[in-house]
Motif scaffolding. Structure first.
Motif, PDB file in Angstrom:
ATOM      1  N   PHE A 360      40.290 -27.199  -6.410  1.00  0.00           N
ATOM      2  CA  PHE A 360      38.486 -27.015  -6.901  1.00  0.00           C
ATOM      3  C   PHE A 360      37.920 -27.426  -5.552  1.00  0.00           C
ATOM      4  O   PHE A 360      37.892 -28.536  -4.964  1.00  0.00           O
ATOM      5  CB  PHE A 360      38.475 -28.388  -7.862  1.00  0.00           C
ATOM      6  N   TRP A 361      37.444 -26.342  -5.009  1.00  0.00           N
ATOM      7  CA  TRP A 361      36.730 -26.371  -3.455  1.00  0.00           C
ATOM      8  C   TRP A 361      35.314 -25.924  -3.789  1.00  0.00           C
ATOM      9  O   TRP A 361      35.102 -25.056  -4.555  1.00  0.00           O
ATOM     10  CB  TRP A 361      37.479 -25.705  -2.551  1.00  0.00           C
ATOM     11  N   ALA A 362      34.724 -26.088  -2.766  1.00  0.00           N
ATOM     12  CA  ALA A 362      33.300 -25.670  -2.794  1.00  0.00           C
ATOM     13  C   ALA A 362      32.838 -25.460  -1.385  1.00  0.00           C
ATOM     14  O   ALA A 362      33.287 -26.173  -0.489  1.00  0.00           O
ATOM     15  CB  ALA A 362      32.043 -26.259  -3.530  1.00  0.00           C
ATOM     16  N   LEU A 363      31.907 -24.524  -0.977  1.00  0.00           N
ATOM     17  CA  LEU A 363      31.233 -24.247   0.305  1.00  0.00           C
ATOM     18  C   LEU A 363      30.029 -24.550   0.035  1.00  0.00           C
ATOM     19  O   LEU A 363      29.384 -23.973  -0.722  1.00  0.00           O
ATOM     20  CB  LEU A 363      31.547 -22.981   1.156  1.00  0.00           C
ATOM     21  N   GLU A 364      29.148 -25.470   0.817  1.00  0.00           N
ATOM     22  CA  GLU A 364      27.664 -25.458   0.611  1.00  0.00           C
ATOM     23  C   GLU A 364      27.098 -24.636   1.772  1.00  0.00           C
ATOM     24  O   GLU A 364      27.547 -24.936   2.941  1.00  0.00           O
ATOM     25  CB  GLU A 364      27.144 -26.880   0.976  1.00  0.00           C
ATOM     26  N   LEU A 365      26.237 -24.023   1.273  1.00  0.00           N
ATOM     27  CA  LEU A 365      25.643 -22.775   2.314  1.00  0.00           C
ATOM     28  C   LEU A 365      24.317 -23.318   2.830  1.00  0.00           C
ATOM     29  O   LEU A 365      23.602 -23.861   1.910  1.00  0.00           O
ATOM     30  CB  LEU A 365      25.544 -21.432   1.566  1.00  0.00           C
ATOM     31  N   VAL A 366      24.029 -23.069   4.035  1.00  0.00           N
ATOM     32  CA  VAL A 366      22.788 -23.817   4.596  1.00  0.00           C
ATOM     33  C   VAL A 366      22.231 -22.598   5.573  1.00  0.00           C
ATOM     34  O   VAL A 366      22.860 -21.795   6.090  1.00  0.00           O
ATOM     35  CB  VAL A 366      23.056 -24.995   5.430  1.00  0.00           C
ATOM     36  N   ALA A 367      20.906 -22.783   5.669  1.00  0.00           N
ATOM     37  CA  ALA A 367      20.265 -22.001   6.856  1.00  0.00           C
ATOM     38  C   ALA A 367      20.517 -22.278   8.194  1.00  0.00           C
ATOM     39  O   ALA A 367      20.670 -21.685   9.260  1.00  0.00           O
ATOM     40  CB  ALA A 367      18.568 -22.096   6.617  1.00  0.00           C
ATOM     41  N   ASP A 368      20.995 -23.566   8.407  1.00  0.00           N
ATOM     42  CA  ASP A 368      21.287 -24.023   9.626  1.00  0.00           C
ATOM     43  C   ASP A 368      22.107 -25.425   9.553  1.00  0.00           C
ATOM     44  O   ASP A 368      21.822 -26.240   8.959  1.00  0.00           O
ATOM     45  CB  ASP A 368      19.794 -24.701  10.308  1.00  0.00           C
ATOM     46  N   ARG A 369      23.281 -25.577  10.266  1.00  0.00           N
ATOM     47  CA  ARG A 369      24.254 -26.345  10.242  1.00  0.00           C
ATOM     48  C   ARG A 369      23.776 -27.736  10.791  1.00  0.00           C
ATOM     49  O   ARG A 369      24.133 -28.956  10.153  1.00  0.00           O
ATOM     50  CB  ARG A 369      25.462 -26.071  10.990  1.00  0.00           C
ATOM     51  N   ALA A 370      23.166 -27.547  11.850  1.00  0.00           N
ATOM     52  CA  ALA A 370      22.735 -29.161  12.582  1.00  0.00           C
ATOM     53  C   ALA A 370      22.042 -29.780  11.918  1.00  0.00           C
ATOM     54  O   ALA A 370      21.997 -31.033  11.548  1.00  0.00           O
ATOM     55  CB  ALA A 370      22.183 -28.647  14.078  1.00  0.00           C
TER      56      ALA A 370
END
Ligand SMILES: Cc1ncc(COP(=O)(O)O)c(C=O)c1O
Length: 446
Positions: A360-370
């Motif tokens: 059970f895994w997820a990636l959270e997606l972002v515009a900017d990692r920092a």
């Protein structure tokens, strides 16, 4: 045009005609690796003959007998099997037909418990922001996803919402797990006190937050503190394991590693593994005893509860899990998936967080990692990712509103427990291509 009132009537859905292990196959012969079990449902893949044979056998004997007249053998056997593997206080099983129904039943049973023990003043439910507990009105009322609630707000009963356990965004810099868990528990206690210590029915939480937050395991110690606070005020702890339970996180009950036992726990998706619609609420002995000593019946019920064919299928799922040692497989393959996800996406400029447990895994997606700035919701990244993945022959489960019900995107992964290591490679590769097309990034796989 189709006469079906589809979820999105304007969308052209492929027609699924066959299942083969971890794959679904459409009418055109295209194969889709089911890396999300639909929505974390199909934990045994799509062609488990032991399960289909059990259902067929039961259909030949007795498909259905209404539970206000009869009990039936598969329902009794399934309850025995679940209780035998549940920790002590959980002693009885109330069967329903899905996750939302399980949550409705849990809420009503919790309320009735207090009527039975002479505390009718208790009427508040506390849940968490960014949670998902189902789409019926009661389940939606306790759900914490602002976007999903909004259209129906006038129809929802008033529930309280406290912070989720969401370390990626809400743990302070340098804050330890212990301190963060204690801070969240203090917030829960403050909310109980605000409502009145003897006015609260239950605190409700997904043990590992799923659909709306994206596979977020709790920090160590959080649930132990929550349990202590619930006990201090006589508040019931209801854990929603509709998505994360039944082995998805590597243990039959997702609460096992947390060192707590809830008063009520809801399960559904992995219980039937998609072979039949079924859900259940396990109730602690004291909850059951209160009903027995009081009115003598739970004032609830649906036509299809305890459906014989559904219970026969779910019993066969339980046998597969335990006799074929699939939970150990979930842990081993989950560790492999974790390694592969980190290798492929740790350096991706739009992957802010990789989290999960078991399979059970997820990636959270972002515009900017920092800065962890979310993507512009107008981009509908999650919807584009789903489409791009389908074009790659991959089913994953992206969702929007991760951060606050409006902003934020994540993609949930919940492959079947029978997945093979090379299919995990296929999953990562196809997901990388789908992300690549959404973000117009070159795909670099290491
Ligand atoms: C944690 C949780 N609870 C409840 C539900 C509702 O289940 P169903 O869709 O079977 O009604 C879901 C569905 O995703 C869920 O993830």
């Amino acid at each position: 045009m189709s006469k079906v009132f589809h979820r999105m009537p304007g969308h052209a859905y492929p027609v699924a005609v066959r299942g083969e292990g971890a794959y679904l196959i459409d009418r055109e012969g295209r194969r889709y690796l089911d890396a999300s079990g639909g929505a974390a449902v199909s934990c045994l893949g799509h062609s488990d003959r032991a399960v289909t044979a059990a259902i067929e056998r039961q259909l030949g004997l007795l498909p259905f007998a209404h539970t206000s007249f009869f009990t039936n053998e598969p329902m009794e056997a399934l309850a025995e099997a679940l209780v035998a593997r549940a920790p002590g206080p959980l002693a009885k099983v109330y069967f329903v037909s899905g996750g939302s129904e399980a949550m409705e039943a849990a809420l009503k049973l919790a309320r009735q418990y207090f009527l039975e023990i002479g505390q009718p003043q208790r009427r508040h439910i506390i849940a968490r922001r960014q949670s998902y507990h189902g789409n019926t009105l009661g389940a939606l009322a306790i759900g914490g996803h602002a976007g999903r609630r909004k259209p129906f707000e006038p129809l929802l009963f008033a529930a309280s919402h406290v912070s989720p356990c969401y370390p990626y965004r809400e743990r302070a810099a340098g804050e330890s797990d212990e301190h963060y868990g204690a801070r969240l528990a203090a917030e829960l206690e403050a909310e109980i006190q605000r409502l009145g210590g003897d006015q609260v029915i239950a605190f409700v939480a997904e043990t590992v937050a799923g659909a709306t937050l994206g596979a977020v395991p709790p920090v160590a110690g959080y649930f132990r503190r929550v349990r202590e606070i619930c006990d201090r005020y006589g508040v019931l702890l209801i854990l929603d394991e509709v998505m994360c339970g039944m082995g998805r996180c590597g243990t039959l009950w997702a609460f096992e590693p947390e060192g707590v036992v809830p008063d009520l726990v809801a399960v559904a998706k992995g219980l039937g593994a998609g072979y039949q619609p079924i859900g259940a609420v396990l109730a602690a002995q004291h909850v059951f005893d209160a009903v027995m000593r009081g009115s003598g019946s739970f004032q609830h019920g649906h036509t299809y509860l305890g459906h014989a064919a559904a219970c026969a299928g779910a019993l066969a799922v339980q046998r597969r899990l335990h006799e074929d040692r699939l939970l150990a497989r979930v842990s081993a393959l989950g560790a492999q998936l974790e390694t592969k996800l980190h290798a492929a996406f740790d350096a991706h400029p739009n992957v802010g967080d990789i989290r999960g447990r078991g399979l059970f895994w997820a990636l959270e997606l972002v515009a900017d990692r920092a800065s962890k700035a979310p993507l512009d919701p107008e981009l509908r990244t999650h919807a584009r990712l789903k489409q791009a993945a389908m074009e790659q022959g991959l089913m994953c489960y992206p969702s929007g509103g991760t951060v606050d019900g409006a902003r934020g995107d994540h993609v949930l992964l919940a492959p079947p427990f029978i997945v093979e290591p090379e299919q995990l490679d296929e999953l990562v590769e196809k997901l990388a291509h789908a992300l690549g097309s959404v973000f117009a990034e070159p795909v670099v796989l290491r």
